[in-house]
Design an enzyme around this catalytic site. Structure first.
Site, PDB file in Angstrom:
ATOM      1  N   HIS A 137      24.150 -54.466 -11.311  1.00  0.00           N
ATOM      2  CA  HIS A 137      25.233 -53.538 -10.901  1.00  0.00           C
ATOM      3  C   HIS A 137      26.601 -54.031 -11.403  1.00  0.00           C
ATOM      4  O   HIS A 137      27.515 -54.296 -10.611  1.00  0.00           O
ATOM      5  CB  HIS A 137      25.239 -53.371  -9.368  1.00  0.00           C
ATOM      6  CG  HIS A 137      25.914 -52.107  -8.919  1.00  0.00           C
ATOM      7  ND1 HIS A 137      25.520 -51.382  -7.831  1.00  0.00           N
ATOM      8  CD2 HIS A 137      26.973 -51.421  -9.419  1.00  0.00           C
ATOM      9  CE1 HIS A 137      26.294 -50.326  -7.672  1.00  0.00           C
ATOM     10  NE2 HIS A 137      27.197 -50.332  -8.641  1.00  0.00           N
ATOM     11  N   ILE A 194      22.925 -45.926 -14.732  1.00  0.00           N
ATOM     12  CA  ILE A 194      24.119 -46.676 -14.305  1.00  0.00           C
ATOM     13  C   ILE A 194      24.755 -45.972 -13.102  1.00  0.00           C
ATOM     14  O   ILE A 194      25.908 -46.252 -12.755  1.00  0.00           O
ATOM     15  CB  ILE A 194      25.173 -46.831 -15.430  1.00  0.00           C
ATOM     16  CG1 ILE A 194      25.649 -45.471 -15.957  1.00  0.00           C
ATOM     17  CG2 ILE A 194      24.668 -47.703 -16.554  1.00  0.00           C
ATOM     18  CD1 ILE A 194      26.934 -45.552 -16.781  1.00  0.00           C
ATOM     19  N   GLU A 228      18.961 -52.296  -3.673  1.00  0.00           N
ATOM     20  CA  GLU A 228      19.565 -53.494  -4.269  1.00  0.00           C
ATOM     21  C   GLU A 228      20.351 -54.279  -3.215  1.00  0.00           C
ATOM     22  O   GLU A 228      20.851 -53.677  -2.255  1.00  0.00           O
ATOM     23  CB  GLU A 228      20.470 -53.099  -5.455  1.00  0.00           C
ATOM     24  CG  GLU A 228      21.668 -52.256  -5.067  1.00  0.00           C
ATOM     25  CD  GLU A 228      22.473 -51.786  -6.274  1.00  0.00           C
ATOM     26  OE1 GLU A 228      21.910 -51.194  -7.206  1.00  0.00           O
ATOM     27  OE2 GLU A 228      23.694 -52.025  -6.249  1.00  0.00           O
ATOM     28  N   ARG A 250      23.302 -44.693  -9.429  1.00  0.00           N
ATOM     29  CA  ARG A 250      23.010 -45.313  -8.145  1.00  0.00           C
ATOM     30  C   ARG A 250      21.512 -45.505  -8.026  1.00  0.00           C
ATOM     31  O   ARG A 250      20.739 -44.674  -8.510  1.00  0.00           O
ATOM     32  CB  ARG A 250      23.448 -44.420  -6.980  1.00  0.00           C
ATOM     33  CG  ARG A 250      24.898 -44.559  -6.560  1.00  0.00           C
ATOM     34  CD  ARG A 250      25.188 -45.920  -5.918  1.00  0.00           C
ATOM     35  NE  ARG A 250      26.581 -46.045  -5.514  1.00  0.00           N
ATOM     36  CZ  ARG A 250      27.562 -46.518  -6.289  1.00  0.00           C
ATOM     37  NH1 ARG A 250      27.311 -46.922  -7.512  1.00  0.00           N
ATOM     38  NH2 ARG A 250      28.800 -46.622  -5.837  1.00  0.00           N
TER      39      ARG A 250
END
Ligand code: DGY
Length: 332
Positions: free
Chosen positions: A288, A239, A270, A241
């Site tokens: 995210h 969670i 992403e 990066r």
């Protein structure tokens, strides 16, 4: 009456936050979720003294040089790897982020991802939705225990500590952690967490969660070599990066069942996702959203706005990243 100073809101935010800023500034805003190109960003920032940004806008020496009036950039995020803070300090631009307001919400999500990954939540849901469920069996989607297992945490800042408390106090887990610097004894005791070296963390964790900030030195901190040190029954949750995990190596390890499963909220490059991750079944994928509750996203936007207001009206930002420049080189 002199006109108010101008600021830019680089991404769509809640209307009342815009009104809050309009009380102090002329506001130009991107009212969409489309990310400005670097050239568009520089163009929009002309004449602006402040900006609200997100992780998608890179703010570095080139931006600071091209936007000489820019005095403050306020990230609507706790992570700030989109800022080159040393370069901004050298240019006299103050940078702020949004710590604390998202800690508990993000820790909740980290735990949700641990649970979903260990207990194969999305994999079993896809099976059901595909109409494949025609009988029950004793070992159907048998996953890994969470309660009583060993939780490994890589990165033990505020969010890591909040996850440790959930694991130890809520799920009776043995909590081990690794961090650049060891926590003081009182914090370790409060989190019921034991400091170990990285190799021990990888070797002993049943569930390993990554909560460390991204920097060049921890690019691919978890790659094939690290995954090889984990238990074959272990799960990995990111969670933090994208870029901290080597996504290609992880996809291969998942396919070969070298670890049991993974849960990923962040990805290298992403919103693109490595295609191999989309085809392995034993991975839970989310876009995210770890801090995404309405209350928390509002609190993040409000804190970013308040940072800009507090700095530009009183010279006192609330959560600065480079406060040392105030009065010593900061643009005026
Ligand atoms: C953060 O706050 O850093 C989240 O990842 C949102 O970008």
């Amino acid at each position: 009456m002199p006109s108010k100073p101008a600021i830019l809101i680089a991404r769509k935010v809640f209307p009342d936050i815009v009104d809050h800023l309009r009380a102090h500034f002329e506001v130009e805003m991107n009212d969409t979720d489309d990310v400005y190109s670097p050239a568009q960003l520089i163009e929009r920032l002309q004449g602006k003294v402040g900006a609200l940004t997100t992780g998608s806008e890179r703010i570095d020496a080139a931006v600071a040089a091209a936007c000489p009036q820019l005095r403050v950039v306020a990230n609507i995020a706790v992570g700030f790897n989109n800022f080159d803070v040393p370069a901004l300090s050298a240019a006299g631009v103050l940078a702020t982020n949004t710590p604390d307001v998202l800690t508990e919400t993000t820790a909740d999500f980290g735990f949700a991802l641990i649970m979903a990954t260990a207990r194969r939540l999305t994999e079993s849901e896809h099976f059901l939705r595909a109409g494949q469920w025609n009988r029950w069996s004793l070992d159907m989607f048998a996953g890994a225990e969470v309660h009583g297992s060993t939780l490994g945490i890589l990165g033990m800042g505020r969010i890591g500590q909040a996850i440790a408390r959930r694991g130890a106090l809520g799920f009776g887990m043995k909590v081990i952690y690794h961090n650049r610097s060891r926590l003081d004894a009182a914090t370790e005791a409060e989190c019921r967490a034991r400091y170990v070296d990285k190799a021990t963390l990888l070797r002993e964790a049943d569930h390993l969660i990554l909560v460390l900030p991204y920097s060049a030195e921890n690019h691919h901190a978890i790659g094939a070599a690290e995954i090889a040190q984990m238990k074959s029954t272990a799960t990995l949750v990111n969670i933090a990066r994208g870029g901290i995990v080597d996504d290609a190596a992880l996809a291969q390890a998942l396919r070969e069942r070298r670890i049991a499963a993974a849960g990923l909220d962040v990805f290298e490059g992403e919103p693109k996702v490595h295609p191999d991750l989309l085809t392995v079944p034993n991975v839970v994928l989310t876009p995210h959203i770890a801090s995404a509750t309405l209350q928390t996203r509002r609190a993040m936007a409000k804190l970013a706005a308040d940072n800009v207001i507090a700095y530009l009206t009183e010279g006192r930002p609330i959560t600065p990243l480079n406060a040392e420049i105030i009065g010593k080189g900061a643009r005026e």
